[in-house]
Design an enzyme around this catalytic site. Structure first.
Site, PDB file in Angstrom:
ATOM      1  N   GLU A   1       0.857  -1.191   0.000  1.00  0.00           N
ATOM      2  CA  GLU A   1       0.000   0.000   0.000  1.00  0.00           C
ATOM      3  C   GLU A   1       0.900   1.251   0.000  1.00  0.00           C
ATOM      4  OE1 GLU A   1      -2.388   0.389   3.590  1.00  0.00           O
ATOM      5  OE2 GLU A   1      -3.998   1.389   2.498  1.00  0.00           O
TER       6      GLU A   1
ATOM      7  N   LYS B   1      -9.893   0.773  -2.589  1.00  0.00           N
ATOM      8  CA  LYS B   1     -10.041   0.212  -1.227  1.00  0.00           C
ATOM      9  C   LYS B   1     -11.472   0.438  -0.725  1.00  0.00           C
ATOM     10  CE  LYS B   1      -7.576   0.442   3.253  1.00  0.00           C
ATOM     11  NZ  LYS B   1      -6.487   1.135   3.981  1.00  0.00           N
TER      12      LYS B   1
ATOM     13  N   CYS C   1      -5.120  -3.747   2.508  1.00  0.00           N
ATOM     14  CA  CYS C   1      -4.862  -3.537   3.934  1.00  0.00           C
ATOM     15  C   CYS C   1      -6.070  -3.782   4.837  1.00  0.00           C
ATOM     16  CB  CYS C   1      -4.252  -2.144   4.126  1.00  0.00           C
ATOM     17  SG  CYS C   1      -3.344  -1.995   5.687  1.00  0.00           S
TER      18      CYS C   1
END
Ligand SMILES: NC(=O)CC(=O)C(=O)O
Length: 270
Positions: free
Chosen positions: A40, A112, A152
């Site tokens: 990331e 995301k 993540c």
């Protein structure tokens, strides 16, 4: 297929970050990797809002995306660009994973979905203040492999990965910048859980060390097989110059695990 997770300690100098990525990709390709995953925020890691906006509006498109396309083509590998900031609606940005095929074409883009907000032992995080959440799971068709994309904090939402498994994904990618306290307690546990419950390989490329603004990340990049075994992981947890974590992944292993224990076919809906 040989795959690589690149572990970095990214800062606020884009050229310097890309130079590290370039050196690590040289190493991964020389060792036979056909797919590489970056962490990331691999190209720019800094908390300042104006600099983030400049990165998203200018540097991402003018410098970073062409760099990824060139690296993928040069090394003839699929390059999963962990995440980088791109413009969103109005004042918001997106935290986005962009994927390039081995001939340098952009083939997938994932925003995301789950944003990281929390008051943790090290500091408070409020990703949703600046980032527009994605709404679309994305799978990537890679020859015989189906690859589920995530970033993540998504790791904490098993329904995303179950969705990918139900579509047939055998490989789950989780580029990350986990915090140190949550990493110590949850990182390996969650990665192995996602692998076991979906009987899929998990690739997790992580940021490590101290970043501009004082934030610290956990590292421990790893590759987990469909039985939940950690088949490769970063060895030097102090390495700020970066590290390549390599493993050979095998579709037969996925089939074997799913045949031995066909848990994915035993689901019941209620
Ligand atoms: N950095 C993240 O997005 C998530 C994280 O550190 C955690 O879930 O813990």
């Amino acid at each position: 297929m040989r795959v690589a997770c690149l572990q970095l300690s990214s800062g606020d100098r884009v050229e310097a970050n890309l130079a590290v990525v370039s050196a690590l990709l040289d190493e991964a390709a020389a060792k036979g990797a056909k797919l590489a995953l970056l962490p990331e925020m691999f190209a720019f890691f800094h908390p300042d809002d104006d600099r983030k906006r400049h990165f998203a509006e200018v540097l991402a498109r003018q410098v970073v995306l062409p760099f990824l396309a060139d690296q993928a083509r040069r090394h003839a590998l699929t390059l999963i660009g962990g995440s980088l900031l791109l413009p969103g609606e109005g004042e918001l940005l997106r935290n986005t994973c962009v994927v390039f095929s081995a001939d340098g074409e952009q083939v997938a883009l994932y925003d995301k979905i789950h944003l990281f907000d929390g008051d943790l032992p090290d500091r408070s995080y409020h990703e949703s203040a600046r980032i527009q959440p994605g709404s679309q799971p994305v799978v990537l068709d890679l020859e015989d492999w189906l690859v589920g994309l995530s970033i993540c904090y998504d790791l904490r939402f098993p329904e995303l990965y179950r969705h990918y498994a139900a579509l047939g994904a055998q490989l789950l990618c989780i580029p990350s910048a986990f915090t140190v306290p949550t990493g110590q307690a949850h990182w390996e546990l969650l990665l192995r859980a996602r692998a076991v419950e979906n009987q899929a390989y998990v690739l997790a490329a992580a940021q490590i060390g101290r970043h501009p603004g004082g934030r610290e990340t956990f590292g421990h990049s790893m590759i987990v097989d469909p039985w939940g075994l950690v088949v490769a992981q970063a060895t030097n947890q102090r390495a700020t110059e970066g590290e390549v974590v390599l493993a050979d992944i095998d579709l037969q292993r996925v089939h074997q695990v799913r045949k031995q224990l066909p848990a994915l076919t035993h689901r019941r809906l209620y």
